[in-house]
Design an enzyme around this catalytic site. Structure first.
Site, PDB file in Angstrom:
ATOM      1  N   ALA A  44       0.868  -1.182   0.000  1.00 51.80           N
ATOM      2  CA  ALA A  44       0.000   0.000   0.000  1.00 51.80           C
ATOM      3  C   ALA A  44       0.902   1.228   0.000  1.00 51.80           C
ATOM      4  CB  ALA A  44      -0.887   0.001   1.237  1.00 51.80           C
ATOM      5  N   CYS A 114     -16.152  11.131   5.314  1.00 48.71           N
ATOM      6  CA  CYS A 114     -15.406  11.529   4.120  1.00 48.71           C
ATOM      7  C   CYS A 114     -14.259  10.542   3.863  1.00 48.71           C
ATOM      8  CB  CYS A 114     -14.879  12.947   4.302  1.00 48.71           C
ATOM      9  SG  CYS A 114     -14.123  13.657   2.838  1.00 48.71           S
ATOM     10  N   CYS A 115     -13.498  10.217   4.915  1.00 49.48           N
ATOM     11  CA  CYS A 115     -12.395   9.257   4.766  1.00 49.48           C
ATOM     12  C   CYS A 115     -12.918   7.864   4.428  1.00 49.48           C
ATOM     13  CB  CYS A 115     -11.572   9.182   6.050  1.00 49.48           C
ATOM     14  SG  CYS A 115     -10.330  10.459   6.226  1.00 49.48           S
ATOM     15  N   GLY A 138       3.325   1.199   5.685  1.00 46.36           N
ATOM     16  CA  GLY A 138       4.443   1.960   6.250  1.00 46.36           C
ATOM     17  C   GLY A 138       4.182   2.457   7.656  1.00 46.36           C
ATOM     18  N   CYS A 198      -4.767  14.647   2.535  1.00 44.56           N
ATOM     19  CA  CYS A 198      -5.513  15.532   1.641  1.00 44.56           C
ATOM     20  C   CYS A 198      -5.256  16.990   2.046  1.00 44.56           C
ATOM     21  CB  CYS A 198      -7.002  15.237   1.735  1.00 44.56           C
ATOM     22  SG  CYS A 198      -7.448  13.581   1.148  1.00 44.56           S
ATOM     23  N   CYS A 225      -7.201   7.813   9.078  1.00 44.72           N
ATOM     24  CA  CYS A 225      -8.227   7.896   8.031  1.00 44.72           C
ATOM     25  C   CYS A 225      -9.161   6.699   8.095  1.00 44.72           C
ATOM     26  CB  CYS A 225      -7.581   7.985   6.651  1.00 44.72           C
ATOM     27  SG  CYS A 225      -6.744   6.477   6.145  1.00 44.72           S
TER      28      CYS A 225
HETATM   29  S1  SF4 Z   1      -8.268  13.305   4.639  1.00 49.98           S
HETATM   30 FE1  SF4 Z   1      -9.254  13.398   2.604  1.00 49.98          FE
HETATM   31  S2  SF4 Z   1     -10.760  11.793   2.687  1.00 49.98           S
HETATM   32 FE2  SF4 Z   1     -10.207  12.232   4.820  1.00 49.98          FE
HETATM   33  S3  SF4 Z   1     -11.624  13.832   5.559  1.00 49.98           S
HETATM   34 FE3  SF4 Z   1      -9.882  14.890   4.692  1.00 49.98          FE
HETATM   35  S4  SF4 Z   1     -10.467  15.309   2.544  1.00 49.98           S
HETATM   36 FE4  SF4 Z   1     -11.811  13.691   3.296  1.00 49.98          FE
END
Ligand code: SF4
Length: 240
Positions: A44, A114-115, A138, A198, A225
């Protein structure tokens, strides 16, 4: 004796093994996993420093090893550019992304959701499509408060083993490895970032905790995440 079945005191090894011994241990873990899982062993790659280190280590064991990258619509431009360069150099890397419509700024209102949608779902898809039986990550136990209790070999999902071959490496040792092996890294580190994600959820910080810059101001601050904490296999419904 099988290193995959070791019962070593990992917290002690963080401070007692030297750099060379840690690299040898990581390679031994990957080598044995490759013998056991063959092509089911997949890396990954999040495009961060730890990921490019394990990608380089794994390629030393098997230059044809496959990997997957999970990207999102919110990754910084520099990370997307770096991703495209890495995929061009290593065609064994497959990219996964979820383009489903989601509410605007869901990362502010419901970052876990969202994650789940943008990161965990594509990871599940990668595991399924690439027929992964053991994935290499990792993860390191000195990265932050959420990463202290992982093991080098884990099976959180039945039929899917997770190998964390650099779990006992310190941040400095990752950079040492990358420099000595001339591994290309995401240029965002040059700006001062220590942990990459992100764009809306990643800030430059100078705290001890490497992951302190992740999800600042939300319930997930310095957290995860979900790909290391949520089920990745045998999910009913939409899995969220
Ligand atoms: S890290 Fe990316 S996927 Fe996670 S909440 Fe933030 S924008 Fe959304």
């Amino acid at each position: 004796m099988s290193i995959l079945k070791n019962n070593d005191d990992l917290k002690k090894l963080v401070d007692t093994l030297n750099f060379k011994e840690k690299v040898e241990r990581s390679l031994a873990l990957i080598e044995e996993a490759y013998k056991k899982y063959g092509d089911g062993l997949v890396v990954a790659n999040s495009l961060g420093k730890d990921s490019v280190a394990i990608w380089d280590l794994a390629r030393k064991v098997n230059p044809k090893i496959r990997g997957f990258i999970v990207t999102t619509r919110y990754k910084p431009k520099a990370t997307i550019k770096f991703m495209n360069e890495e995929v061009a150099r290593f065609p064994e890397l497959k990219v996964y992304k979820n383009d489903v419509e989601i509410p605007d700024k869901l990362y502010e209102t419901k970052p876990d959701k969202c994650c789940d949608i943008l990161k965990v779902e594509p990871t599940r898809k990668a595991v399924e499509e690439m027929k992964v039986t053991c994935w290499i990550t990792g993860l390191r136990c000195t990265e932050g408060r959420t990463r202290t209790d992982f093991k080098e070999v884990e099976e959180r999902d039945k039929g899917l083993v997770k190998l964390n071959p650099i779990l006992i490496w310190k941040e400095r040792e990752v950079w040492e490895y990358l420099a000595l092996n001339e591994v290309k890294v995401n240029p965002l580190y040059g700006l001062g970032y220590r942990s990459l994600g992100c764009a809306p959820c990643t800030k430059i910080t100078v705290e001890d905790d490497e992951r302190a810059g992740r999800w600042i101001g939300t319930s997930k601050c310095g957290g995860e995440c979900g790909i290391h904490t949520r089920p990745l296999k045998n999910i009913g419904g939409d899995g969220i």
